[in-house]
Design a protein around this motif. Structure first.
Motif, PDB file in Angstrom:
ATOM      1  N   ASP A  55       0.814  -1.212   0.000  1.00  8.10           N
ATOM      2  CA  ASP A  55       0.000   0.000   0.000  1.00  8.10           C
ATOM      3  C   ASP A  55       0.851   1.266   0.000  1.00  8.10           C
ATOM      4  OD1 ASP A  55      -2.296  -1.536   0.060  1.00  8.10           O
ATOM      5  OD2 ASP A  55      -2.473  -1.446   2.245  1.00  8.10           O
ATOM      6  N   VAL A  56       2.010   1.213   0.634  1.00 11.02           N
ATOM      7  CA  VAL A  56       2.912   2.368   0.674  1.00 11.02           C
ATOM      8  C   VAL A  56       4.260   1.961   0.112  1.00 11.02           C
ATOM      9  CG1 VAL A  56       1.776   3.435   2.658  1.00 11.02           C
ATOM     10  CG2 VAL A  56       3.691   1.898   3.029  1.00 11.02           C
ATOM     11  N   CYS A  57       4.960   2.920  -0.421  1.00  9.86           N
ATOM     12  CA  CYS A  57       6.305   2.693  -0.963  1.00  9.86           C
ATOM     13  C   CYS A  57       6.335   1.462  -1.877  1.00  9.86           C
ATOM     14  CB  CYS A  57       7.323   2.561   0.150  1.00  9.86           C
ATOM     15  SG  CYS A  57       7.436   4.021   1.214  1.00  9.86           S
ATOM     16  N   PRO A  58       5.696   1.545  -3.034  1.00  9.58           N
ATOM     17  CA  PRO A  58       5.583   0.373  -3.904  1.00  9.58           C
ATOM     18  C   PRO A  58       6.919  -0.151  -4.436  1.00  9.58           C
ATOM     19  CG  PRO A  58       4.775   2.329  -5.014  1.00  9.58           C
ATOM     20  CD  PRO A  58       5.042   2.720  -3.598  1.00  9.58           C
ATOM     21  N   GLN A  72       9.512  -1.048  -2.768  1.00  8.54           N
ATOM     22  CA  GLN A  72      10.263  -1.699  -1.690  1.00  8.54           C
ATOM     23  C   GLN A  72      11.165  -2.774  -2.276  1.00  8.54           C
ATOM     24  OE1 GLN A  72       7.603  -3.269   1.282  1.00  8.54           O
ATOM     25  NE2 GLN A  72       6.357  -1.425   1.275  1.00  8.54           N
ATOM     26  N   PRO A  73      12.396  -2.861  -1.783  1.00  9.57           N
ATOM     27  CA  PRO A  73      13.273  -3.910  -2.310  1.00  9.57           C
ATOM     28  C   PRO A  73      12.781  -5.287  -1.872  1.00  9.57           C
ATOM     29  CG  PRO A  73      14.311  -2.814  -0.456  1.00  9.57           C
ATOM     30  CD  PRO A  73      13.045  -2.055  -0.752  1.00  9.57           C
ATOM     31  N   CYS A 132      10.504   6.762   1.734  1.00  6.91           N
ATOM     32  CA  CYS A 132      10.526   5.347   1.347  1.00  6.91           C
ATOM     33  C   CYS A 132      11.930   4.755   1.455  1.00  6.91           C
ATOM     34  CB  CYS A 132       9.964   5.178  -0.061  1.00  6.91           C
ATOM     35  SG  CYS A 132       8.181   5.490  -0.144  1.00  6.91           S
ATOM     36  N   THR A 133      12.942   5.527   1.088  1.00  7.67           N
ATOM     37  CA  THR A 133      14.312   5.001   1.160  1.00  7.67           C
ATOM     38  C   THR A 133      14.786   4.857   2.599  1.00  7.67           C
ATOM     39  OG1 THR A 133      15.200   7.223   0.838  1.00  7.67           O
ATOM     40  CG2 THR A 133      15.016   5.818  -1.112  1.00  7.67           C
ATOM     41  N   THR A 134      14.241   5.670   3.508  1.00 10.76           N
ATOM     42  CA  THR A 134      14.586   5.526   4.920  1.00 10.76           C
ATOM     43  C   THR A 134      13.916   4.293   5.500  1.00 10.76           C
ATOM     44  OG1 THR A 134      14.771   7.919   5.176  1.00 10.76           O
ATOM     45  CG2 THR A 134      14.496   6.637   7.190  1.00 10.76           C
ATOM     46  N   ARG A 135      12.645   4.124   5.174  1.00 13.10           N
ATOM     47  CA  ARG A 135      11.893   3.003   5.747  1.00 13.10           C
ATOM     48  C   ARG A 135      12.231   1.676   5.071  1.00 13.10           C
ATOM     49  NH1 ARG A 135       5.384   2.195   6.628  1.00 13.10           N
ATOM     50  NH2 ARG A 135       5.641   0.338   7.895  1.00 13.10           N
ATOM     51  N   TYR A 136      12.478   1.697   3.770  1.00 13.62           N
ATOM     52  CA  TYR A 136      12.719   0.445   3.027  1.00 13.62           C
ATOM     53  C   TYR A 136      14.009   0.521   2.201  1.00 13.62           C
ATOM     54  CZ  TYR A 136       7.848  -0.450   4.181  1.00 13.62           C
ATOM     55  OH  TYR A 136       6.671  -0.639   4.852  1.00 13.62           O
ATOM     56  N   PRO A 137      15.171   0.483   2.854  1.00 10.78           N
ATOM     57  CA  PRO A 137      16.424   0.456   2.086  1.00 10.78           C
ATOM     58  C   PRO A 137      16.694  -0.961   1.585  1.00 10.78           C
ATOM     59  CG  PRO A 137      16.912   0.293   4.389  1.00 10.78           C
ATOM     60  CD  PRO A 137      15.400   0.446   4.284  1.00 10.78           C
ATOM     61  N   SER A 138      17.859  -1.185   1.053  1.00  6.07           N
ATOM     62  CA  SER A 138      18.204  -2.547   0.639  1.00  6.07           C
ATOM     63  C   SER A 138      18.331  -3.413   1.893  1.00  6.07           C
ATOM     64  CB  SER A 138      19.522  -2.553  -0.138  1.00  6.07           C
ATOM     65  OG  SER A 138      20.608  -2.414   0.759  1.00  6.07           O
ATOM     66  N   TRP A 139      18.391  -4.693   1.689  1.00  9.99           N
ATOM     67  CA  TRP A 139      18.486  -5.656   2.782  1.00  9.99           C
ATOM     68  C   TRP A 139      19.928  -5.881   3.235  1.00  9.99           C
ATOM     69  CZ3 TRP A 139      14.573  -8.466   5.250  1.00  9.99           C
ATOM     70  CH2 TRP A 139      13.273  -8.203   4.788  1.00  9.99           C
ATOM     71  N   GLU A 168       3.049   8.234   9.640  1.00 12.40           N
ATOM     72  CA  GLU A 168       1.683   8.626   9.329  1.00 12.40           C
ATOM     73  C   GLU A 168       1.646  10.038   8.763  1.00 12.40           C
ATOM     74  OE1 GLU A 168      -1.232   6.061  12.232  1.00 12.40           O
ATOM     75  OE2 GLU A 168      -0.358   7.897  13.054  1.00 12.40           O
ATOM     76  N   THR A 169       2.456  10.940   9.337  1.00 14.85           N
ATOM     77  CA  THR A 169       2.530  12.302   8.831  1.00 14.85           C
ATOM     78  C   THR A 169       3.034  12.323   7.392  1.00 14.85           C
ATOM     79  OG1 THR A 169       2.915  13.161  11.058  1.00 14.85           O
ATOM     80  CG2 THR A 169       3.570  14.578   9.228  1.00 14.85           C
ATOM     81  N   ALA A 170       4.009  11.443   7.099  1.00 17.16           N
ATOM     82  CA  ALA A 170       4.566  11.370   5.749  1.00 17.16           C
ATOM     83  C   ALA A 170       3.669  10.597   4.780  1.00 17.16           C
ATOM     84  CB  ALA A 170       5.954  10.723   5.800  1.00 17.16           C
ATOM     85  N   GLY A 171       2.635   9.940   5.298  1.00 18.54           N
ATOM     86  CA  GLY A 171       1.764   9.137   4.447  1.00 18.54           C
ATOM     87  C   GLY A 171       2.363   7.801   4.051  1.00 18.54           C
ATOM     88  N   ASN A 172       3.330   7.346   4.825  1.00 21.01           N
ATOM     89  CA  ASN A 172       4.015   6.090   4.515  1.00 21.01           C
ATOM     90  C   ASN A 172       3.807   5.034   5.589  1.00 21.01           C
ATOM     91  OD1 ASN A 172       5.035   6.813   2.047  1.00 21.01           O
ATOM     92  ND2 ASN A 172       6.916   7.669   2.901  1.00 21.01           N
ATOM     93  N   TRP A 173       2.593   4.920   6.105  1.00 24.74           N
ATOM     94  CA  TRP A 173       2.333   3.864   7.071  1.00 24.74           C
ATOM     95  C   TRP A 173       1.223   2.983   6.586  1.00 24.74           C
ATOM     96  CZ3 TRP A 173       5.451   2.509  10.879  1.00 24.74           C
ATOM     97  CH2 TRP A 173       5.037   1.474  11.729  1.00 24.74           C
TER      98      TRP A 173
END
Length: 134
Positions: free
Chosen positions: A34-37, A39-40, A80-87, A129-134
């Motif tokens: 739903d957010v940050c499509p 994602q790695p 998105c890059t902060t929440r979902y970086p590479s593994w 939530e503020t960023a719309g990425n939850w």
């Protein structure tokens, strides 16, 4: 007798409704987040882990989740890059510390990372939530 007939009719009506509802359930193979499509994906070795070694995959997932929450809180940002970086960072922790650990050490570490991530989640949630990425 009429009571028994009423019960039987009710049962038949209810079972028909349930069967109809089940037919309307169509599984989807679309696993789009739903957010940050963008994602790695999990590393290939994790996706190909045998069922008996699933506990190792779970540990890496919890390390990744912990690191994600930590980054969000530290940066006070939920891009998105902060929440979902590479593994890579989560893999490095796993391979450096846990790849040769026994089952119970991995289970304990998984629990520790989950607990830490859950604590950080309390701070990360409003930021995301503020960023719309939850």
């Amino acid at each position: 007798m009429t009571r028994a007939t009423t019960l039987v009719c009710s049962f038949l009506l209810l079972s028909g409704t349930i069967a109809s509802a089940e037919r309307d359930l169509v599984p989807t193979l679309d696993n789009q987040p739903d957010v940050c499509p963008d994602q790695p994906p999990e590393p290939k070795w994790m996706r190909n882990t045998e069922a008996r070694d699933a506990y190792k995959r779970l540990l890496v997932q919890q390390i990744y989740r912990f690191q994600s929450m930590r980054r969000i809180v530290d940066a006070q940002s939920c891009t998105c890059t902060t929440r979902y970086p590479s593994w890579e960072a989560a893999e490095a922790v796993y391979f450096d510390r846990y790849s040769s650990a026994d089952y119970w050490d991995v289970v304990e570490a998984t629990s520790d990372f989950r607990r830490q991530a859950n604590e950080l989640r309390k701070e990360a949630l409003p930021i995301c939530e503020t960023a719309g990425n939850w």
